[in-house]
Design a protein around this motif. Structure first.
Motif, short mmCIF file in Angstrom:
data_model
loop_
_atom_site.label_atom_id
_atom_site.label_comp_id
_atom_site.label_asym_id
_atom_site.label_seq_id
_atom_site.Cartn_x
_atom_site.Cartn_y
_atom_site.Cartn_z
N LEU A 67 0.84 -1.20 0.00
CA LEU A 67 0.00 0.00 0.00
C LEU A 67 0.87 1.25 0.00
O LEU A 67 1.91 1.29 0.67
CB LEU A 67 -0.92 0.01 1.23
N PRO A 68 0.47 2.29 -0.71
CA PRO A 68 1.26 3.53 -0.74
C PRO A 68 1.14 4.30 0.57
O PRO A 68 0.15 4.18 1.29
CB PRO A 68 0.64 4.32 -1.90
N GLY A 69 2.17 5.08 0.88
CA GLY A 69 2.12 6.00 2.01
C GLY A 69 2.40 5.41 3.37
O GLY A 69 2.24 6.09 4.38
N LEU A 70 2.81 4.14 3.45
CA LEU A 70 3.09 3.54 4.75
C LEU A 70 4.40 4.08 5.30
O LEU A 70 5.33 4.39 4.56
CB LEU A 70 3.16 2.01 4.62
N VAL A 71 4.48 4.14 6.65
CA VAL A 71 5.69 4.72 7.27
C VAL A 71 6.42 3.74 8.17
O VAL A 71 7.57 3.95 8.51
CB VAL A 71 5.35 5.99 8.07
N GLY A 72 5.76 2.66 8.60
CA GLY A 72 6.41 1.70 9.48
C GLY A 72 5.57 1.43 10.71
O GLY A 72 4.64 2.19 11.02
N TYR A 142 -20.05 4.80 -11.70
CA TYR A 142 -21.33 4.10 -11.57
C TYR A 142 -21.13 2.61 -11.24
O TYR A 142 -21.91 1.75 -11.66
CB TYR A 142 -22.17 4.22 -12.85
N GLY A 143 -20.09 2.32 -10.48
CA GLY A 143 -19.84 0.93 -10.09
C GLY A 143 -18.94 0.18 -11.03
O GLY A 143 -18.63 -1.00 -10.79
N GLY A 144 -18.46 0.82 -12.08
CA GLY A 144 -17.63 0.13 -13.06
C GLY A 144 -16.15 0.10 -12.72
O GLY A 144 -15.39 -0.66 -13.33
N ALA A 145 -15.73 0.91 -11.76
CA ALA A 145 -14.31 0.97 -11.41
C ALA A 145 -13.88 -0.29 -10.66
O ALA A 145 -14.66 -0.87 -9.90
CB ALA A 145 -14.02 2.20 -10.57
N LYS A 146 -12.64 -0.67 -10.85
CA LYS A 146 -12.11 -1.83 -10.15
C LYS A 146 -11.77 -1.44 -8.71
O LYS A 146 -11.03 -0.48 -8.47
CB LYS A 146 -10.86 -2.35 -10.87
N ILE A 147 -12.33 -2.17 -7.77
CA ILE A 147 -12.08 -1.91 -6.35
C ILE A 147 -11.56 -3.23 -5.76
O ILE A 147 -12.33 -4.05 -5.28
CB ILE A 147 -13.36 -1.43 -5.63
N PRO A 148 -10.25 -3.45 -5.79
CA PRO A 148 -9.72 -4.81 -5.63
C PRO A 148 -9.29 -5.24 -4.25
O PRO A 148 -9.01 -6.43 -4.04
CB PRO A 148 -8.50 -4.78 -6.56
N HIS A 149 -9.19 -4.33 -3.29
CA HIS A 149 -8.50 -4.67 -2.05
C HIS A 149 -9.42 -5.26 -0.98
O HIS A 149 -10.62 -4.96 -0.93
CB HIS A 149 -7.81 -3.43 -1.49
N ASP A 150 -8.84 -6.07 -0.13
CA ASP A 150 -9.50 -6.62 1.06
C ASP A 150 -9.60 -5.48 2.08
O ASP A 150 -8.60 -5.03 2.63
CB ASP A 150 -8.66 -7.78 1.62
N THR A 157 -3.71 -2.76 8.09
CA THR A 157 -2.35 -2.37 7.72
C THR A 157 -2.12 -0.89 8.00
O THR A 157 -1.08 -0.50 8.54
CB THR A 157 -2.09 -2.66 6.23
N GLN A 158 -3.09 -0.06 7.65
CA GLN A 158 -2.97 1.38 7.89
C GLN A 158 -2.89 1.67 9.39
O GLN A 158 -2.15 2.56 9.83
CB GLN A 158 -4.14 2.12 7.27
N GLY A 162 0.55 2.82 9.03
CA GLY A 162 0.21 3.98 8.22
C GLY A 162 0.51 5.28 8.94
O GLY A 162 1.00 5.30 10.08
N GLN A 163 0.16 6.39 8.30
CA GLN A 163 0.45 7.71 8.87
C GLN A 163 -0.57 8.16 9.91
O GLN A 163 -0.31 9.09 10.65
CB GLN A 163 0.51 8.74 7.74
N ARG A 164 -1.76 7.50 9.95
CA ARG A 164 -2.79 7.87 10.93
C ARG A 164 -3.25 6.61 11.68
O ARG A 164 -4.38 6.17 11.52
CB ARG A 164 -3.97 8.53 10.23
N PRO A 165 -2.38 6.05 12.49
CA PRO A 165 -2.70 4.77 13.12
C PRO A 165 -3.92 4.82 14.03
O PRO A 165 -4.75 3.90 14.02
CB PRO A 165 -1.43 4.42 13.90
N ASP A 166 -4.07 5.87 14.82
CA ASP A 166 -5.20 5.94 15.75
C ASP A 166 -6.52 6.01 14.99
O ASP A 166 -7.51 5.38 15.37
CB ASP A 166 -5.06 7.14 16.69
N PHE A 167 -6.54 6.80 13.93
CA PHE A 167 -7.75 6.91 13.11
C PHE A 167 -8.13 5.55 12.54
O PHE A 167 -9.30 5.13 12.61
CB PHE A 167 -7.53 7.91 11.98
N PHE A 168 -7.16 4.84 12.00
CA PHE A 168 -7.47 3.57 11.33
C PHE A 168 -7.74 2.44 12.32
O PHE A 168 -8.39 1.46 11.94
CB PHE A 168 -6.38 3.21 10.33
#
Length: 404
Positions: A67-72, A142-150, A157-158, A162-168
């Protein structure tokens, strides 16, 4: 004689055994398991998540380090650097006619297909169907976009790295509640890489607050139900303050005598006062009579280099869905084009090429002069635009409220 262990110790041991390491562990898997055991599972139990749900949904869960934007772990690493050398893009790029021409026919078709349902949604929530369809289009085609993630894996993971651990962490608990309620299976609960789920792109917490079962099948299905998707978007906007009898805004001719430095929702006045100052609709039609004594504000996404608008409070309700002037304007403009597929009357004039770094440096200079630019982030929001204009006027120039 067999001695029995205390029940708390039994449950702790069960949790440790339940979240066992996979045969081939990744770099952070052991820490992730500890995170699930020590932070997520206790909070989930406190929130009413059953042990059976935890056993089923967290067993074998691993972090998605792609995932993009992860910090550790713990969110304590260095955040990804913003590329301030990147080109600052003109708002015009966001409003290419080709995009609208591709979205309008499908939207019109869906309006006809769901005409009766849309009337019922409008009656219940007060949000026009064309606004609902436009958000649906922007969020997922209108629902045609690919939304692939669990979705659960993403928010876990976030929360872990991620950058906002408490939020996630809160979003993880919300996702577990959704799964426990049985509205959707884990396999079907798909999200974007940021955890936004289904066709309206709701985070799990927003799903719990705003998703509705409008088709009456007993499930709030924002993944495959057009009806639930539309009604859930309407419910979201309604709960965020949509004014039933108002539009989002109107494209206008803004006379030179009305300074662009007056832009912004904190500078609202009666629309009739704008009319007295010479502001007129580009369509040539008068403002609706019921709008004249209601407040509006100037909106200039490109300063004097682009079209001008009088926005109502409903424009900012759309912004609550996605905090961006261009997003909200895209939605409003697409909604208008379902009726008459016409581009803006005002043109996007050629703009000086620049970078986010140059914009940030300008924002810092303006802050040094006492202006409120809304933060030196390299993005040109309305506070930055009008600050530029005020500085231009102070130095004897006609205010354009734009860089250059």
């Amino acid at each position: 004689m067999i001695r029995r262990l205390p029940s708390l110790l039994i449950s702790t041991l069960a949790a440790v055994m339940m979240f066992h390491l996979p045969a081939q562990a990744g770099k952070y898997d052991a820490q992730f398991r500890q995170f699930l055991n020590s932070e997520i599972a206790p909070a989930a139990r406190k929130a009413g998540i059953s042990q059976a749900t935890l056993d089923r949904e967290l067993k074998g869960l691993s972090p998605d380090t792609s995932l993009p934007g992860l910090v550790g772990p713990g969110g304590k690493g260095a955040p990804p650097k913003i590329n301030f050398q990147a080109e600052f893009k003109s708002p015009a790029r966001y409003f290419r006619d080709s995009q609208f021409n591709a979205l309008v026919p499908r939207g019109r078709s869906l309006m006809k297909k769901h005409a009766g349902t849309i009337r019922r949604i409008e009656a219940q929530y007060g949000v026009p169907g064309r606004i609902i369809l436009a958000i649906w289009a922007r969020e997922s085609g209108y629902g045609g976009a690919k939304i692939p993630h669990d979705a659960l894996r993403v928010v876990a993971t976030q929360a872990f790295m991620g950058q906002r651990p408490d939020f996630f962490k809160g979003e993880v608990i919300a996702a577990l509640k959704i799964l426990q309620n049985g509205d959707v299976s884990r396999r079907a609960m798909k999200s974007s890489w940021g955890g936004a789920m289904g066709q309206p792109q709701f985070l799990p917490s927003s799903y719990l607050k705003y998703a509705v079962d409008f088709d009456g099948d007993g499930k709030r299905n924002i993944w495959t139900s057009d009806v639930d998707t539309m009604a859930s978007i309407a419910h979201y906007l309604s709960e965020h303050g949509w004014a039933r009898d108002r539009d989002w805004g109107y494209e206008v001719h803004l006379p030179d005598s009305v300074s662009c430095t007056r832009e912004g929702p904190d500078n609202r006045q009666k629309i009739s006062d704008f009319v007295r100052e010479g502001v007129t609709r580009v369509s040539g039609k008068p403002f609706p009579a019921h709008e004249l004594n209601r407040p509006g504000n100037i909106l200039l996404p490109g300063g004097r280099y682009g079209p001008a608008f009088i926005a109502t409070e409903n424009f900012y309700v759309i912004k609550d869905y996605n905090e961006s002037d261009t997003y909200a304007l895209f939605v409003g403009h697409l909604a208008d084009r379902y009726g008459s597929n016409k581009a803006f009357v005002g043109t996007w004039k050629p703009m000086k090429e620049t970078t986010r770094g140059a914009v940030r440096n300008l924002q810092r200079r303006l802050e040094g002069l006492g202006h409120d630019v809304g933060g030196a982030d390299g993005l040109i929001g309305f506070k930055t635009r009008r600050s530029i204009g005020k500085d231009q006027e102070k130095n004897g120039f006609f205010a354009t409220c734009w860089v250059g």
